[in-house]
Design a protein around this motif. Structure first.
Motif, PDB file in Angstrom:
ATOM      1  N   VAL A 142      56.159  17.205  33.183  1.00 40.33           N
ATOM      2  CA  VAL A 142      54.793  16.853  32.781  1.00 40.33           C
ATOM      3  C   VAL A 142      54.618  15.341  32.819  1.00 40.33           C
ATOM      4  CG1 VAL A 142      53.032  17.174  31.000  1.00 40.33           C
ATOM      5  CG2 VAL A 142      54.904  18.833  31.207  1.00 40.33           C
ATOM      6  N   GLY A 143      53.794  14.880  33.775  1.00 44.90           N
ATOM      7  CA  GLY A 143      53.488  13.447  33.825  1.00 44.90           C
ATOM      8  C   GLY A 143      52.107  13.196  33.228  1.00 44.90           C
ATOM      9  N   ASP A 144      51.690  11.931  33.173  1.00 47.49           N
ATOM     10  CA  ASP A 144      50.380  11.615  32.594  1.00 47.49           C
ATOM     11  C   ASP A 144      49.245  12.220  33.406  1.00 47.49           C
ATOM     12  OD1 ASP A 144      51.550  10.269  30.589  1.00 47.49           O
ATOM     13  OD2 ASP A 144      51.359   8.287  31.533  1.00 47.49           O
ATOM     14  N   GLU A 145      49.398  12.166  34.741  1.00 44.77           N
ATOM     15  CA  GLU A 145      48.309  12.601  35.619  1.00 44.77           C
ATOM     16  C   GLU A 145      48.591  13.926  36.312  1.00 44.77           C
ATOM     17  OE1 GLU A 145      45.476  10.620  36.424  1.00 44.77           O
ATOM     18  OE2 GLU A 145      46.126   9.357  34.760  1.00 44.77           O
ATOM     19  N   GLU A 146      49.920  14.194  36.480  1.00 48.02           N
ATOM     20  CA  GLU A 146      50.244  15.377  37.285  1.00 48.02           C
ATOM     21  C   GLU A 146      51.541  16.036  36.828  1.00 48.02           C
ATOM     22  OE1 GLU A 146      50.227  13.481  41.114  1.00 48.02           O
ATOM     23  OE2 GLU A 146      52.195  12.608  40.809  1.00 48.02           O
ATOM     24  N   PHE A 147      51.692  17.304  37.282  1.00 51.68           N
ATOM     25  CA  PHE A 147      52.959  18.021  37.108  1.00 51.68           C
ATOM     26  C   PHE A 147      53.763  17.848  38.394  1.00 51.68           C
ATOM     27  CE2 PHE A 147      49.862  20.606  34.706  1.00 51.68           C
ATOM     28  CZ  PHE A 147      50.489  20.689  33.472  1.00 51.68           C
ATOM     29  N   THR A 148      55.107  17.890  38.265  1.00 46.13           N
ATOM     30  CA  THR A 148      55.949  17.944  39.468  1.00 46.13           C
ATOM     31  C   THR A 148      56.735  19.253  39.386  1.00 46.13           C
ATOM     32  OG1 THR A 148      56.137  15.555  39.446  1.00 46.13           O
ATOM     33  CG2 THR A 148      57.722  16.755  40.821  1.00 46.13           C
ATOM     34  N   VAL A 149      56.479  20.138  40.353  1.00 47.15           N
ATOM     35  CA  VAL A 149      57.009  21.505  40.259  1.00 47.15           C
ATOM     36  C   VAL A 149      58.168  21.715  41.227  1.00 47.15           C
ATOM     37  CG1 VAL A 149      56.409  23.961  40.370  1.00 47.15           C
ATOM     38  CG2 VAL A 149      54.667  22.301  39.700  1.00 47.15           C
ATOM     39  N   ASN A 150      59.254  22.319  40.696  1.00 44.33           N
ATOM     40  CA  ASN A 150      60.403  22.707  41.511  1.00 44.33           C
ATOM     41  C   ASN A 150      60.848  24.104  41.110  1.00 44.33           C
ATOM     42  OD1 ASN A 150      61.553  20.414  43.291  1.00 44.33           O
ATOM     43  ND2 ASN A 150      60.973  19.383  41.377  1.00 44.33           N
ATOM     44  N   GLY A 151      61.134  24.943  42.096  1.00 48.12           N
ATOM     45  CA  GLY A 151      61.630  26.292  41.790  1.00 48.12           C
ATOM     46  C   GLY A 151      61.170  27.290  42.832  1.00 48.12           C
ATOM     47  N   THR A 152      61.522  28.559  42.603  1.00 43.14           N
ATOM     48  CA  THR A 152      61.173  29.608  43.570  1.00 43.14           C
ATOM     49  C   THR A 152      60.635  30.831  42.847  1.00 43.14           C
ATOM     50  OG1 THR A 152      62.932  28.856  45.042  1.00 43.14           O
ATOM     51  CG2 THR A 152      62.071  31.049  45.452  1.00 43.14           C
ATOM     52  N   LYS A 153      59.468  31.289  43.262  1.00 46.43           N
ATOM     53  CA  LYS A 153      58.895  32.528  42.740  1.00 46.43           C
ATOM     54  C   LYS A 153      59.121  33.635  43.762  1.00 46.43           C
ATOM     55  CE  LYS A 153      57.207  31.081  38.829  1.00 46.43           C
ATOM     56  NZ  LYS A 153      57.634  31.645  37.551  1.00 46.43           N
ATOM     57  N   ARG A 220      46.998  17.454  36.604  1.00 51.77           N
ATOM     58  CA  ARG A 220      47.026  18.067  35.263  1.00 51.77           C
ATOM     59  C   ARG A 220      45.793  18.921  35.009  1.00 51.77           C
ATOM     60  NH1 ARG A 220      50.269  15.764  30.613  1.00 51.77           N
ATOM     61  NH2 ARG A 220      48.833  17.044  29.428  1.00 51.77           N
ATOM     62  N   ASN A 221      44.669  18.552  35.682  1.00 51.25           N
ATOM     63  CA  ASN A 221      43.450  19.323  35.405  1.00 51.25           C
ATOM     64  C   ASN A 221      43.456  20.714  36.065  1.00 51.25           C
ATOM     65  OD1 ASN A 221      42.863  18.781  38.039  1.00 51.25           O
ATOM     66  ND2 ASN A 221      41.107  17.448  37.640  1.00 51.25           N
ATOM     67  N   LEU A 222      44.574  21.062  36.736  1.00 50.85           N
ATOM     68  CA  LEU A 222      44.679  22.442  37.269  1.00 50.85           C
ATOM     69  C   LEU A 222      45.484  23.352  36.336  1.00 50.85           C
ATOM     70  CD1 LEU A 222      45.056  21.916  41.143  1.00 50.85           C
ATOM     71  CD2 LEU A 222      43.080  22.736  39.873  1.00 50.85           C
ATOM     72  N   MET A 223      45.746  22.867  35.124  1.00 47.30           N
ATOM     73  CA  MET A 223      46.410  23.737  34.142  1.00 47.30           C
ATOM     74  C   MET A 223      45.374  24.725  33.590  1.00 47.30           C
ATOM     75  SD  MET A 223      48.637  22.709  30.811  1.00 47.30           S
ATOM     76  CE  MET A 223      47.325  21.864  29.960  1.00 47.30           C
ATOM     77  N   VAL A 224      45.805  25.984  33.418  1.00 43.19           N
ATOM     78  CA  VAL A 224      44.911  27.013  32.857  1.00 43.19           C
ATOM     79  C   VAL A 224      45.425  27.329  31.445  1.00 43.19           C
ATOM     80  CG1 VAL A 224      44.071  29.384  33.108  1.00 43.19           C
ATOM     81  CG2 VAL A 224      44.407  27.966  35.142  1.00 43.19           C
ATOM     82  N   GLY A 225      44.601  27.064  30.444  1.00 40.66           N
ATOM     83  CA  GLY A 225      45.044  27.271  29.056  1.00 40.66           C
ATOM     84  C   GLY A 225      45.755  26.025  28.546  1.00 40.66           C
ATOM     85  N   ASP A 226      46.483  26.206  27.441  1.00 35.17           N
ATOM     86  CA  ASP A 226      47.093  25.041  26.792  1.00 35.17           C
ATOM     87  C   ASP A 226      48.533  24.833  27.241  1.00 35.17           C
ATOM     88  OD1 ASP A 226      44.753  24.687  25.335  1.00 35.17           O
ATOM     89  OD2 ASP A 226      45.415  26.161  23.825  1.00 35.17           O
ATOM     90  N   LEU A 227      48.962  23.575  27.130  1.00 31.49           N
ATOM     91  CA  LEU A 227      50.332  23.220  27.498  1.00 31.49           C
ATOM     92  C   LEU A 227      51.329  23.970  26.602  1.00 31.49           C
ATOM     93  CD1 LEU A 227      51.827  21.244  29.464  1.00 31.49           C
ATOM     94  CD2 LEU A 227      51.911  19.616  27.559  1.00 31.49           C
TER      95      LEU A 227
END
Ligand code: FAD
Length: 378
Positions: A142-153, A220-227
């Motif tokens: 979780v950054g100030d402006e954005e998330f950095t995502v790593n992993g596999t779904k 960050r504004n693409l988060m749905v619901g609360d952190l």
């Protein structure tokens, strides 16, 4: 379920008409064989207004789960692909944005969804977290402006068509497993996202995919619901999914039963039609009985959902019974049709292949029993 409300009946009639005209058995078979996504038909569904159905009125919907159940029953009787695609887009992701999303997300995404101009997928499962979904490891720093995502779904239905994938990610690795999860909309075209279809037994017209994220930057504004509260927020969405999956099972189960009746009343052996043999006709009677019982359980859950009541137990009961029922109906249907049941010429083989997955996705039959047991205080 019989509807005494003219509006509901008129809506169901309109769904029946559209599906009869656009998802005939030959086309449905071709989509499956060619692994071809029925783009034009899906866009037509949006034009019919169905992509707003369960959304709030502000976004052109009526937020109605009885109409949803009725619609999915009809759609799945012809094409499970179309029904599954609708469910993920509108009931699950659209529903999550409507219930949890910030105002800017709702006003940006929901009108476009209603018009079929934005497509979604839903990514919870991973290689090592299926039934044990909260063990998920896909990480979002979780950054100030954005998330950095790593992993596999894994097993993400419709990821190839999606503009955004609503993804459950771990945002607080130090919190207990249920507490550090958030839901974010990841643009499929973002740098670092790779989507790879997985070869499967059925459901070929909408592919199920592995989705890999490497250093994907998500505003960050693409988060749905609360952190960090994504897990709790997911629960009502999964209950709504179970009602939808149950509706598909009873619609498709009815189609399999109708096919068996049509075939066995015509086919002659030993100088008599097959239904003259009680061993055959009793099997078909059981198919119809199971489907009708599934219908009652499913509409019961849908009524509670519609009334805004807690329906976790009823949703799981409906999904468990309807999926087991559809599987048994497909098995019996195939048996009473003999070699033609096994042949690619008839739809029964598709029911046989597609029914199985309903006992697996949306929470396996065993997991539904665990949920029901918990609700019963066991
Ligand atoms: C075609 C398809 C489409 C899918 N689409 C999506 C999608 O769009 N998005 C998404 O996030 N996921 C999707 N999934 C994933 C699906 O939700 C999972 O497959 C499902 O939750 C089961 O997880 P698993 O396959 O890892 O099985 P596992 O969890 O490994 O389970 C294996 C077996 O062990 C049993 N088991 C496990 N734990 C328990 C327990 N506690 N008690 C009793 N029995 C238990 C299970 O019931 C099952 O029989 C899809 C799957 C398929 C096949």
């Amino acid at each position: 379920m019989t509807f005494d409300d003219d509006d509901r009946l008129a809506f169901r009639d309109s769904v029946e008409r559209y599906i009869r005209d656009h998802a005939d058995p030959e086309s449905v078979m071709e989509w499956d064989e060619r692994k071809e996504f029925p783009e034009t038909v899906v866009q037509g569904m949006a034009e019919q207004g169905w992509f707003a159905l369960t959304l709030p009125e502000t976004y052109g919907g009526i937020g109605d789960y009885l109409d949803m159940t009725s619609m999915l029953e009809v759609i799945a009787s012809a094409s499970i692909t179309l029904a599954r695609f609708w469910n993920i887009n509108v009931n699950m992701v659209g529903g999550a944005i409507a219930a949890l999303g910030a105002d800017h997300l709702k006003s940006e995404m929901l009108p476009k969804l209603a018009e079929g101009k934005v497509r979604f997928a839903f990514a919870l499962s991973e290689n090592n977290s299926g039934s044990d979904a909260s063990a998920l490891k896909t990480r979002a720093e979780v950054g100030d402006e954005e998330f950095t995502v790593n992993g596999t779904k894994m097993w993400i239905t419709g990821a190839q068509q999606a503009d955004y994938i609503l993804t459950a990610v771990r945002t607080d690795p130090k919190a207990t497993r249920h507490d550090g999860i958030s839901l974010i909309l990841i643009p499929r075209e973002a740098e670092g996202v790779t989507v790879t279809p997985i070869p499967l037994l059925g459901g070929h017209a909408v592919r199920t995919c592995e989705v890999n994220f490497i250093d994907v930057k998500v505003p960050r504004n693409l988060m749905v619901g609360d952190l960090h509260t994504g897990w709790k927020q997911l629960m009502p969405i999964l209950a709504k999914e179970r009602v939808a999956l149950a509706a598909m099972c009873m619609g498709a189960g009815q189609a399999a039963t109708n096919l068996a009746i049509e075939y066995c009343t015509q086919r002659q052996q030993f100088g008599r039609r097959l239904t003259a043999f009680q061993a055959v006709s009793h099997r078909i009677v059981e198919m119809q009985n199971r489907t009708d019982a599934a219908r009652l359980l499913t509409y019961h859950a849908a009524e509670k959902l519609n009334a805004g009541q807690q329906c976790s137990r009823e949703a799981s009961q409906a999904k468990l019974f309807a999926s087991d029922s559809y599987m048994q109906t497909a098995l019996d249907g195939l048996q009473v049709m003999g070699a033609n049941g096994y042949s690619m010429e008839y739809a029964m083989q598709r029911h046989f292949r597609e029914a199985k997955v309903f006992q697996i996705f949306g929470g396996t039959s065993e997991i539904q029993k665990n949920i029901i047991g918990k609700e019963l205080g066991l």
